[in-house]
Design a protein around this motif. Structure first.
Motif, short mmCIF file in Angstrom:
data_model
loop_
_atom_site.label_atom_id
_atom_site.label_comp_id
_atom_site.label_asym_id
_atom_site.label_seq_id
_atom_site.Cartn_x
_atom_site.Cartn_y
_atom_site.Cartn_z
N GLN B 163 0.84 -1.21 0.00
CA GLN B 163 0.00 0.00 0.00
C GLN B 163 0.87 1.26 0.00
O GLN B 163 0.63 2.19 -0.76
CB GLN B 163 -0.90 0.00 1.22
CG GLN B 163 -2.18 -0.75 0.96
CD GLN B 163 -3.10 -0.70 2.17
OE1 GLN B 163 -2.79 -0.07 3.18
NE2 GLN B 163 -4.21 -1.39 2.06
N VAL B 164 1.86 1.26 0.89
CA VAL B 164 2.76 2.43 0.97
C VAL B 164 3.47 2.62 -0.37
O VAL B 164 3.56 3.73 -0.89
CB VAL B 164 3.79 2.22 2.10
CG1 VAL B 164 4.74 3.41 2.17
CG2 VAL B 164 3.10 2.02 3.43
N LEU B 165 3.97 1.52 -0.91
CA LEU B 165 4.72 1.58 -2.17
C LEU B 165 3.88 2.14 -3.30
O LEU B 165 4.27 3.06 -4.00
CB LEU B 165 5.16 0.17 -2.58
CG LEU B 165 6.56 -0.31 -2.26
CD1 LEU B 165 6.76 -1.66 -2.88
CD2 LEU B 165 7.61 0.65 -2.77
N LYS B 166 2.69 1.54 -3.48
CA LYS B 166 1.83 1.91 -4.62
C LYS B 166 1.39 3.36 -4.53
O LYS B 166 1.29 4.04 -5.55
CB LYS B 166 0.61 0.99 -4.65
CG LYS B 166 0.95 -0.39 -5.19
CD LYS B 166 -0.23 -0.95 -5.99
CE LYS B 166 0.22 -2.05 -6.92
NZ LYS B 166 0.78 -3.21 -6.25
N ALA B 167 1.14 3.82 -3.30
CA ALA B 167 0.62 5.18 -3.15
C ALA B 167 1.64 6.21 -3.61
O ALA B 167 1.28 7.26 -4.11
CB ALA B 167 0.25 5.41 -1.69
N ARG B 168 2.93 5.93 -3.45
CA ARG B 168 3.93 6.97 -3.70
C ARG B 168 4.86 6.68 -4.86
O ARG B 168 5.76 7.47 -5.15
CB ARG B 168 4.73 7.22 -2.42
CG ARG B 168 3.87 7.90 -1.36
CD ARG B 168 4.56 7.96 -0.02
NE ARG B 168 5.93 8.39 -0.12
CZ ARG B 168 6.83 8.21 0.83
NH1 ARG B 168 6.49 7.58 1.93
NH2 ARG B 168 8.06 8.63 0.68
N HIS B 169 4.66 5.54 -5.52
CA HIS B 169 5.60 5.18 -6.59
C HIS B 169 5.29 5.93 -7.88
O HIS B 169 4.14 6.08 -8.28
CB HIS B 169 5.53 3.67 -6.85
CG HIS B 169 6.33 3.25 -8.03
ND1 HIS B 169 5.78 3.01 -9.26
CD2 HIS B 169 7.67 3.06 -8.19
CE1 HIS B 169 6.73 2.68 -10.11
NE2 HIS B 169 7.88 2.70 -9.49
N ARG B 170 6.36 6.41 -8.52
CA ARG B 170 6.25 6.97 -9.88
C ARG B 170 7.35 6.36 -10.73
O ARG B 170 8.46 6.16 -10.26
CB ARG B 170 6.45 8.50 -9.85
CG ARG B 170 5.45 9.29 -9.05
CD ARG B 170 5.73 10.78 -9.22
NE ARG B 170 7.16 11.06 -9.35
CZ ARG B 170 7.99 11.28 -8.33
NH1 ARG B 170 7.53 11.23 -7.10
NH2 ARG B 170 9.27 11.53 -8.53
N PRO B 171 7.04 6.06 -11.99
CA PRO B 171 8.08 5.42 -12.81
C PRO B 171 9.27 6.32 -13.11
O PRO B 171 10.33 5.83 -13.47
CB PRO B 171 7.35 5.06 -14.11
CG PRO B 171 5.95 5.49 -13.96
CD PRO B 171 5.76 6.19 -12.68
N ASP B 172 9.10 7.65 -12.93
CA ASP B 172 10.22 8.54 -13.26
C ASP B 172 11.01 8.97 -12.03
O ASP B 172 11.69 9.99 -12.03
CB ASP B 172 9.69 9.78 -14.01
CG ASP B 172 8.68 10.55 -13.20
OD1 ASP B 172 8.25 10.02 -12.14
OD2 ASP B 172 8.33 11.67 -13.59
N MET B 173 10.91 8.19 -10.94
CA MET B 173 11.66 8.52 -9.72
C MET B 173 13.15 8.41 -9.96
O MET B 173 13.61 7.60 -10.77
CB MET B 173 11.33 7.50 -8.63
CG MET B 173 9.95 7.58 -8.09
SD MET B 173 9.72 6.23 -6.94
CE MET B 173 9.51 7.17 -5.47
N SER B 174 13.94 9.19 -9.18
CA SER B 174 15.39 9.02 -9.22
C SER B 174 15.74 7.81 -8.35
O SER B 174 14.91 7.33 -7.58
CB SER B 174 16.08 10.25 -8.66
OG SER B 174 15.83 10.34 -7.28
N LEU B 175 16.98 7.34 -8.48
CA LEU B 175 17.40 6.18 -7.69
C LEU B 175 17.28 6.47 -6.20
O LEU B 175 16.80 5.66 -5.41
CB LEU B 175 18.85 5.80 -8.04
CG LEU B 175 19.45 4.66 -7.21
CD1 LEU B 175 18.65 3.39 -7.38
CD2 LEU B 175 20.90 4.42 -7.60
N ARG B 176 17.70 7.68 -5.82
CA ARG B 176 17.67 8.04 -4.41
C ARG B 176 16.25 8.03 -3.86
O ARG B 176 15.98 7.47 -2.81
CB ARG B 176 18.30 9.43 -4.28
CG ARG B 176 18.42 9.93 -2.88
CD ARG B 176 18.66 11.44 -2.92
NE ARG B 176 18.43 11.98 -1.61
CZ ARG B 176 19.38 12.12 -0.71
NH1 ARG B 176 20.60 11.77 -0.97
NH2 ARG B 176 19.07 12.62 0.47
N ASP B 177 15.32 8.63 -4.63
CA ASP B 177 13.92 8.64 -4.18
C ASP B 177 13.39 7.22 -4.08
O ASP B 177 12.65 6.88 -3.16
CB ASP B 177 13.05 9.44 -5.15
CG ASP B 177 13.35 10.92 -5.09
OD1 ASP B 177 14.03 11.32 -4.12
OD2 ASP B 177 12.94 11.66 -6.00
#
Lengths: 251, 275
Positions: B163-177
């Motif tokens: 749930q936590v992952l899906k809510a905040r995941h974006r495919p264009d995230m940087s490695l650090r994020d």
């Protein structure tokens, strides 16, 4: 009834020499230097008196820290080298660690031994193996070279070695010019000079082809890993060697 | 002669499923997510030698939770299949889809035919040329295969983490994020009184499939390369703009206690050597 022995790949080779069925790869040189090893190979493959290829590649990275060059029947050699690469990568992935450098050399020796039957009929292939030993105590002596014989013998060489039809001339050149602890750049130059000398006296070894811009393949293995010199880098060294030979043909 | 009691097939399957699920839920979790530069694997794992995440092939990675001997068995089978295919045909002919398919067949057969199912859940991930092309497959103990876009959480309290992952995941995230999101999601469960836990670098196993590398893309991120990715964001780091990428290889890994650390984790010896 199944008769797998009749499949094309499994039929025994006809008796007698079959050396002339495929192209032959020729000269490879390797030498150790302060940072690791350098290996270089000319680009010619021959079939009898004909040039079968002007741009064949005979020096490859076996894995991240080792190099292998092949001389002899080109087809068998390339297949052997491909299988060797897969074995090293497979071991690394399954075990989670690379084979030791001596382990790699011994494995390659066994593969040569398995080709003895075909070798006796003329389809011989002999590799030259060199690498950077990541386990070495002294990084100044981490570059190592191994040569092989057709029966699976493996011999560690000091300083430099060469294989293939032009190896006699290449080794003679290196014998006079090589000094222990040369830098990587000097090592590349020495390897190129040795190949030039081999091509000078052996018809089966190709020299730098300035017209077609085909230069020897030069690879290095150091603490940073194995790397192939780009065509521009190899070309620069090759052209410098040729320029100097115009003044002094003997080098 | 002992009397065999009748048990309905439904009952047998239910019992096996329950057994496998319990085993999987006992372990620690692994998350897999795509980011701008590739696919990231983060596992809670205190061991530096026994891996939950590993390389299958050039652009394919493997992550698993559950019983170690069983997942190691599956991993080795996957490596063997991938290497054999690549050798027989070409390196491009090894795909995550075919590997996932083979795993599904194996797990399915074990689930129905053996008295004890494998207590494992695995993820086979392939990095594509663009984030939309990444493939993430989830395989469960009964051999069912799902293609999940973007993120996968497995093992432990996987639902809450997911749930936590899906809510905040974006495919264009940087490695650090992506690393920070993965670590926060793993830490969101199991704390005392529902509090989030703080996970240290020594408790994590981190690896990526690096989209931009030619050849073998799998790379472990350990020690000095991992610390800056976990550090809380400061003003300077954000303004700098350049995302911290894993160290350029091939490189001898930092000296570590395990022989596994000597492995460069994947470099491509034939990137431009082989025709």
């Amino acid at each position: 009834m199944a008769a797998p022995e009749l499949l094309p790949g499994r039929r025994p080779l006809p008796a007698g020499a079959s050396a002339e069925v495929g192209p032959h790869a020729t000269t490879i040189v390797a030498l150790t230097c302060a940072d690791g090893v350098v290996m270089a190979g000319d680009r010619r493959a021959t079939m009898g008196n004909l040039i079968a290829s002007r741009d064949i590649e005979k020096v490859f990275a076996a894995d991240a820290y080792s190099l292998v060059g092949i001389a002899g029947t080109a087809g068998v050699g390339i297949e052997l080298m491909r299988l060797f690469q897969v074995e090293l990568e497979h071991y690394e992935k399954i075990e989670g660690a690379m084979l030791s450098l001596h382990g790699k050399a011994n494995r390659l020796a066994t593969m040569i031994r398995n080709n003895l039957g075909a070798a006796l009929q003329g389809l011989a292939v002999i590799p030259l193996f060199a690498g950077f030993d990541v386990d070495a105590e002294d990084p100044g002596h981490a570059g190592r070279i191994f040569s092989f014989d057709i029966a699976g013998g493996v011999y560690e060489e000091k300083g430099f070695d060469a294989i293939g039809s032009g190896s006699l001339f290449a080794k003679s050149a290196l014998k006079k010019r090589y000094r222990a602890g040369v830098s990587l750049d000097e090592g590349v130059r020495l390897a190129m000079e040795a190949l030039y000398d081999a091509a000078d006296d052996d018809t089966a070894t190709g020299g730098p082809d300035l017209i077609r811009k085909v230069y020897p393949v030069v690879m290095t293995a150091t603490a940073e890993g194995s790397r192939r010199l780009t065509d521009e880098e190899a070309g620069e060294v090759a052209e410098a060697v040729v320029r100097d030979r115009m003044e002094n043909p003997g080098g | 002669m002992a009397m065999q009691f009748y048990a309905s097939p439904e009952q047998i399957m239910r019992d096996r499923s329950e057994y496998a699920r319990k085993g999987i839920a006992r372990g620690r979790s692994v998350v897999v997510l795509t980011y701008e530069g590739g696919v990231l694997f983060v596992a809670e794992n205190v061991s530096t030698a026994l891996h939950k995440v590993s390389e299958l092939y050039d652009r394919i990675g493997f992550a698993a939770v559950g019983r170690f001997n069983e997942l190691e068995n599956l991993r080795a089978a996957g490596v063997r299949m991938a290497d054999l295919r690549g050798y027989s045909y070409d390196r491009r002919d090894v795909t995550a889809r075919s590997l996932a398919n083979a795993y599904a067949q194996t797990l399915g057969a074990i689930f129905t035919e053996q008295s004890k199912p494998f207590e494992v859940e695995i993820c086979v991930a392939e990095v594509g040329s663009r984030p939309e092309r990444d493939e993430l497959y989830r395989l469960t103990y009964d051999g069912s295969l799902q293609d999940e876009p973007g993120t996968i959480a497995m093992g432990g309290q996987a639902d809450a983490i997911s749930q936590v992952l899906k809510a905040r995941h974006r495919p264009d995230m940087s490695l650090r994020d992506a690393v920070q999101l993965a670590v926060q999601s793993l830490g969101s469960v199991g704390g005392e009184g529902g509090q989030p836990r703080k996970l240290e670098a020594s408790q994590l196993e981190v690896a990526v499939l690096d989209r931009r590398r030619p050849g073998r893309t799998f790379r472990r991120i350990t020690g000095a390369a991992l610390a800056p990715l976990l550090a809380p964001e400061d003003g300077a780091g954000k303004k700098g703009g350049a995302p911290v990428e894993p160290a350029e290889g091939p490189k001898i890994a930092e000296p570590g206690p395990s022989p596994a650390d000597k492995s460069p984790g994947g470099v491509d010896p034939v990137a431009d050597g082989e025709g």
